[in-house]
Design a protein around this motif. Structure first.
Motif, PDB file in Angstrom:
ATOM      1  N   PRO A   3       0.803  -1.233   0.000  1.00 12.56           N
ATOM      2  CA  PRO A   3       0.000   0.000   0.000  1.00 12.56           C
ATOM      3  C   PRO A   3       0.832   1.278   0.000  1.00 12.56           C
ATOM      4  O   PRO A   3       0.479   2.244  -0.673  1.00 12.56           O
ATOM      5  CB  PRO A   3      -0.835  -0.125   1.275  1.00 12.56           C
ATOM      6  CG  PRO A   3      -0.112  -1.127   2.128  1.00 12.56           C
ATOM      7  CD  PRO A   3       0.523  -2.083   1.172  1.00 12.56           C
ATOM      8  N   ALA A   4       1.945   1.287   0.734  1.00 14.95           N
ATOM      9  CA  ALA A   4       2.745   2.510   0.822  1.00 14.95           C
ATOM     10  C   ALA A   4       3.409   2.850  -0.510  1.00 14.95           C
ATOM     11  O   ALA A   4       3.728   4.021  -0.766  1.00 14.95           O
ATOM     12  CB  ALA A   4       3.801   2.358   1.915  1.00 14.95           C
ATOM     13  N   GLU A   5       3.626   1.847  -1.336  1.00 19.43           N
ATOM     14  CA  GLU A   5       4.339   2.066  -2.593  1.00 19.43           C
ATOM     15  C   GLU A   5       3.422   2.285  -3.795  1.00 19.43           C
ATOM     16  O   GLU A   5       3.920   2.556  -4.895  1.00 19.43           O
ATOM     17  CB  GLU A   5       5.252   0.871  -2.893  1.00 19.43           C
ATOM     18  CG  GLU A   5       6.419   0.740  -1.936  1.00 19.43           C
ATOM     19  CD  GLU A   5       7.337  -0.415  -2.298  1.00 19.43           C
ATOM     20  OE1 GLU A   5       8.441  -0.465  -1.730  1.00 19.43           O
ATOM     21  OE2 GLU A   5       6.950  -1.264  -3.123  1.00 19.43           O
ATOM     22  N   MET A   6       2.123   2.183  -3.600  1.00 22.52           N
ATOM     23  CA  MET A   6       1.246   2.200  -4.761  1.00 22.52           C
ATOM     24  C   MET A   6       1.312   3.478  -5.595  1.00 22.52           C
ATOM     25  O   MET A   6       1.297   3.403  -6.835  1.00 22.52           O
ATOM     26  CB  MET A   6      -0.191   1.899  -4.336  1.00 22.52           C
ATOM     27  CG  MET A   6      -0.462   0.404  -4.160  1.00 22.52           C
ATOM     28  SD  MET A   6      -0.013  -0.586  -5.618  1.00 22.52           S
ATOM     29  CE  MET A   6      -1.210   0.007  -6.816  1.00 22.52           C
ATOM     30  N   PRO A   7       1.403   4.680  -5.008  1.00 21.85           N
ATOM     31  CA  PRO A   7       1.548   5.853  -5.889  1.00 21.85           C
ATOM     32  C   PRO A   7       2.789   5.751  -6.773  1.00 21.85           C
ATOM     33  O   PRO A   7       2.741   6.086  -7.969  1.00 21.85           O
ATOM     34  CB  PRO A   7       1.651   7.017  -4.891  1.00 21.85           C
ATOM     35  CG  PRO A   7       0.916   6.537  -3.677  1.00 21.85           C
ATOM     36  CD  PRO A   7       1.227   5.064  -3.592  1.00 21.85           C
ATOM     37  N   GLN A   8       3.877   5.282  -6.203  1.00 21.95           N
ATOM     38  CA  GLN A   8       5.119   5.116  -6.961  1.00 21.95           C
ATOM     39  C   GLN A   8       4.986   4.019  -8.014  1.00 21.95           C
ATOM     40  O   GLN A   8       5.419   4.181  -9.167  1.00 21.95           O
ATOM     41  CB  GLN A   8       6.245   4.774  -5.983  1.00 21.95           C
ATOM     42  CG  GLN A   8       7.626   4.701  -6.578  1.00 21.95           C
ATOM     43  CD  GLN A   8       8.662   4.365  -5.512  1.00 21.95           C
ATOM     44  OE1 GLN A   8       8.324   3.993  -4.385  1.00 21.95           O
ATOM     45  NE2 GLN A   8       9.928   4.498  -5.858  1.00 21.95           N
ATOM     46  N   LEU A   9       4.366   2.913  -7.644  1.00 24.18           N
ATOM     47  CA  LEU A   9       4.195   1.800  -8.582  1.00 24.18           C
ATOM     48  C   LEU A   9       3.260   2.177  -9.725  1.00 24.18           C
ATOM     49  O   LEU A   9       3.484   1.756 -10.870  1.00 24.18           O
ATOM     50  CB  LEU A   9       3.678   0.567  -7.840  1.00 24.18           C
ATOM     51  CG  LEU A   9       4.700  -0.145  -6.956  1.00 24.18           C
ATOM     52  CD1 LEU A   9       4.023  -1.135  -6.022  1.00 24.18           C
ATOM     53  CD2 LEU A   9       5.751  -0.847  -7.805  1.00 24.18           C
ATOM     54  N   ARG A  10       2.231   2.957  -9.435  1.00 23.08           N
ATOM     55  CA  ARG A  10       1.356   3.425 -10.514  1.00 23.08           C
ATOM     56  C   ARG A  10       2.135   4.306 -11.481  1.00 23.08           C
ATOM     57  O   ARG A  10       2.012   4.168 -12.704  1.00 23.08           O
ATOM     58  CB  ARG A  10       0.175   4.211  -9.944  1.00 23.08           C
ATOM     59  CG  ARG A  10      -0.872   3.374  -9.224  1.00 23.08           C
ATOM     60  CD  ARG A  10      -2.114   4.202  -8.960  1.00 23.08           C
ATOM     61  NE  ARG A  10      -2.998   3.562  -8.010  1.00 23.08           N
ATOM     62  CZ  ARG A  10      -3.048   3.838  -6.712  1.00 23.08           C
ATOM     63  NH1 ARG A  10      -2.244   4.784  -6.214  1.00 23.08           N
ATOM     64  NH2 ARG A  10      -3.863   3.205  -5.913  1.00 23.08           N
ATOM     65  N   ARG A  11       2.924   5.224 -10.947  1.00 23.70           N
ATOM     66  CA  ARG A  11       3.707   6.113 -11.814  1.00 23.70           C
ATOM     67  C   ARG A  11       4.702   5.320 -12.657  1.00 23.70           C
ATOM     68  O   ARG A  11       4.806   5.532 -13.873  1.00 23.70           O
ATOM     69  CB  ARG A  11       4.452   7.151 -10.959  1.00 23.70           C
ATOM     70  CG  ARG A  11       5.412   8.015 -11.783  1.00 23.70           C
ATOM     71  CD  ARG A  11       6.099   9.062 -10.932  1.00 23.70           C
ATOM     72  NE  ARG A  11       6.819   8.496  -9.809  1.00 23.70           N
ATOM     73  CZ  ARG A  11       8.025   7.908  -9.908  1.00 23.70           C
ATOM     74  NH1 ARG A  11       8.632   7.802 -11.077  1.00 23.70           N
ATOM     75  NH2 ARG A  11       8.612   7.442  -8.827  1.00 23.70           N
ATOM     76  N   LEU A  12       5.405   4.395 -12.041  1.00 22.13           N
ATOM     77  CA  LEU A  12       6.373   3.592 -12.783  1.00 22.13           C
ATOM     78  C   LEU A  12       5.684   2.749 -13.854  1.00 22.13           C
ATOM     79  O   LEU A  12       6.216   2.558 -14.948  1.00 22.13           O
ATOM     80  CB  LEU A  12       7.157   2.698 -11.821  1.00 22.13           C
ATOM     81  CG  LEU A  12       8.165   3.409 -10.920  1.00 22.13           C
ATOM     82  CD1 LEU A  12       8.704   2.436  -9.859  1.00 22.13           C
ATOM     83  CD2 LEU A  12       9.308   4.007 -11.726  1.00 22.13           C
ATOM     84  N   GLY A  13       4.500   2.244 -13.522  1.00 22.17           N
ATOM     85  CA  GLY A  13       3.760   1.447 -14.494  1.00 22.17           C
ATOM     86  C   GLY A  13       3.319   2.267 -15.690  1.00 22.17           C
ATOM     87  O   GLY A  13       3.399   1.809 -16.839  1.00 22.17           O
ATOM     88  N   MET A  14       2.849   3.487 -15.445  1.00 17.45           N
ATOM     89  CA  MET A  14       2.437   4.348 -16.554  1.00 17.45           C
ATOM     90  C   MET A  14       3.640   4.770 -17.392  1.00 17.45           C
ATOM     91  O   MET A  14       3.565   4.820 -18.628  1.00 17.45           O
ATOM     92  CB  MET A  14       1.699   5.577 -16.013  1.00 17.45           C
ATOM     93  CG  MET A  14       0.307   5.279 -15.473  1.00 17.45           C
ATOM     94  SD  MET A  14      -0.865   4.740 -16.751  1.00 17.45           S
ATOM     95  CE  MET A  14      -1.173   6.291 -17.595  1.00 17.45           C
TER      96      MET A  14
END
Length: 479
Positions: free
Chosen positions: A113-124
């Motif tokens: 959960p703590a990494e999801m903003p970062q993971l979303r950005r990296l995924g996009m």
């Protein structure tokens, strides 16, 4: 026990039989690639050396080889593939190229959960790079940034869509559609609502993607050997690694393992994945009248919200690929061509397509096929290194590897180079998931879970004790 829409509105068995009358067992995507783009490459014979050996000629292996040459054009990069480039999942998937690195936001929020903003950005960012790859490398894999439309086909699923819409991040450019709006977009009487995420997914031609990645890699000096089975890996205390093959060996500074559903050369990873078989049908090209009857002018990828879900899309020549629902595990973890033949799976898919689009009664299927998905207990890829950072690996993509294999390639190269990057600092990358248990416990657990997911689809999504228990220990999964 309730029935599903596919049971309540099942088509006439004669219509199903007619649709499958001339279908043949062959992978449409592979047949659709010109032979000039699928050259037969020789096997590796004898002994040789390299700076980097990549084991596996699917997306993960090809991206690793291509990006390695971009990082250091002087290094010698060799790819060994047991069959032909893109032979397995890389040519058999639906061509959904999704931004998510975590198999959807819900799975990611549950685990990182703590990494999801970062993971979303990296995924996009990763998806944007794939979209730009056609121009960057001068290749064509029929990429269309259509987005994906998730549809509710049972009343209880409408609330799920509304919740997802409320939580959708801005980059998704998500649009919630009510019953009339979604049916105006794609004309299926089964649709009760829809959520169109317009930026998080693209459609591509899977086999062409593999072929063009291989071409781009070879143009930059990568050497690819087909019909070359890697049989072992030897790492002395110091010095180079030796990869043994059925016809010789390669001594190299570094090795990247991209074998996915196939057994790993590292013993530590033998229980980390299981192969689960997925089944697909492809129609003949729709006539202009048939296509007009279903609309689908925006050509989005489509998926419903059941636990046993379907995915479907249009090809460039307006065929419908329709797959999913059955996900079959066979005792013993083996990848075996005999498991690809399952008439009942294709009959079920044909029935479900005719329920979804009853106006297409009379359509015929031209191709049917199946393939193994490398499933991990976290339902997303895991990563690691071994043998003093001389070996790196990534596996466990669980059916969402078309885009995330590029991210995985970057991670493997970072790990081999021993550099700290934003990617390698992620908990998602640093933490290994739980392994699957050995047999007979693996088969019992997987098949019990699949049965429970089917029951949930027949009980308005209500999860039984087994599924709730798996959720509690972080092993739960929603489509």
């Amino acid at each position: 026990m309730n029935t599903t829409i596919f049971e309540r509105q099942a088509p006439d068995p004669r219509a199903i039989a007619h649709s499958l009358e001339h279908v043949r067992s062959a992978v449409f995507w592979t047949e659709d690639v010109p032979e000039r783009l699928r050259p037969r490459r020789p096997p590796l014979r004898g002994e040789t050396t390299a700076d980097l050996v990549v084991v596996g000629g699917g997306y993960a292996g090809l991206w690793t080889a291509l990006l390695a040459k971009e990082r250091d054009p002087a290094r010698r990069v060799v790819v060994v593939e047991a069959h032909r480039v893109g032979w397995a999942a890389s040519s058999r998937n639906g061509g959904f190229c999704e931004a998510s690195l975590t198999h959807g936001d819900e799975n990611g929020e549950r685990r990182w959960p703590a990494e999801m903003p970062q993971l979303r950005r990296l995924g996009m960012e990763n998806l944007d790079e794939i979209e730009a790859a056609e121009a960057r490398y001068g290749i064509d894999f029929q990429f269309e940034r259509t987005g994906q439309l998730s549809v509710a086909i049972e009343p209880h699923q409408v609330a799920w869509l509304e919740e997802a819409a409320a939580e959708a991040h801005a980059d998704a450019d998500a649009v919630l559609l009510d019953r009339n709006q979604v049916q105006a977009t794609v004309a299926s009487p089964t649709y009760l609502a829809g959520l169109w995420e317009q930026r998080t997914c693209g459609m591509l031609h899977p086999a062409l993607f593999a072929a063009e990645l291989a071409r781009a890699a070879e143009e930059r000096g990568v050497e690819i050997f087909e019909r070359t089975q890697a049989t072992g890996i030897d790492t002395p205390a110091t010095g180079d690694v030796t990869v043994s093959t059925d016809l010789g060996s390669i001594r190299a500074k570094h090795v990247a393992l991209a074998t996915n559903a196939f057994p790993s050369l590292l013993r530590r990873n033998r229980l980390m994945t299981v192969p689960v078989y997925d089944y697909v049908l492809m129609t003949e090209p729709l006539t202009p009248e048939q296509l007009a009857s279903i609309g689908w002018r925006d050509r989005q990828g489509l998926a419903d919200l059941a636990n046993q879900f379907h995915y479907y899309r249009l090809t460039r020549d307006n065929r419908i690929l329709f797959g999913g629902y059955d996900a079959i595990y066979h005792y013993g973890r083996r990848v075996d061509g005999r498991y690809e033949h399952r008439p009942e799976a294709w009959e079920r898919l044909a029935s479900h397509l005719l329920t979804t689009f009853p106006q297409l009664e009379g359509v015929r299927f031209s191709h049917r096929w199946a393939g193994a998905i490398d499933t991990s207990t976290q339902f997303a890829a895991f990563f690691g290194h071994a043998r003093s950072r001389r070996v790196a690996y990534a596996a466990g993509f669980t059916g969402l590897g078309v885009a995330s294999t590029r991210f995985a390639a970057q991670v493997m190269l970072d790990l081999l180079e021993g550099v700290e990057t934003e990617r390698t600092q992620l908990e998602m990358v640093r933490r290994r998931p739980l392994p699957f248990p050995p047999e007979p416990f693996a088969a019992a657990g997987i098949n019990a879970t699949r049965w429970s997911l089917d029951r949930a689809d027949h009980r308005e999504g209500k999860r039984n004790l087994l599924l709730r228990g798996l959720d509690a220990v972080g092993l739960g999964f929603d489509s």
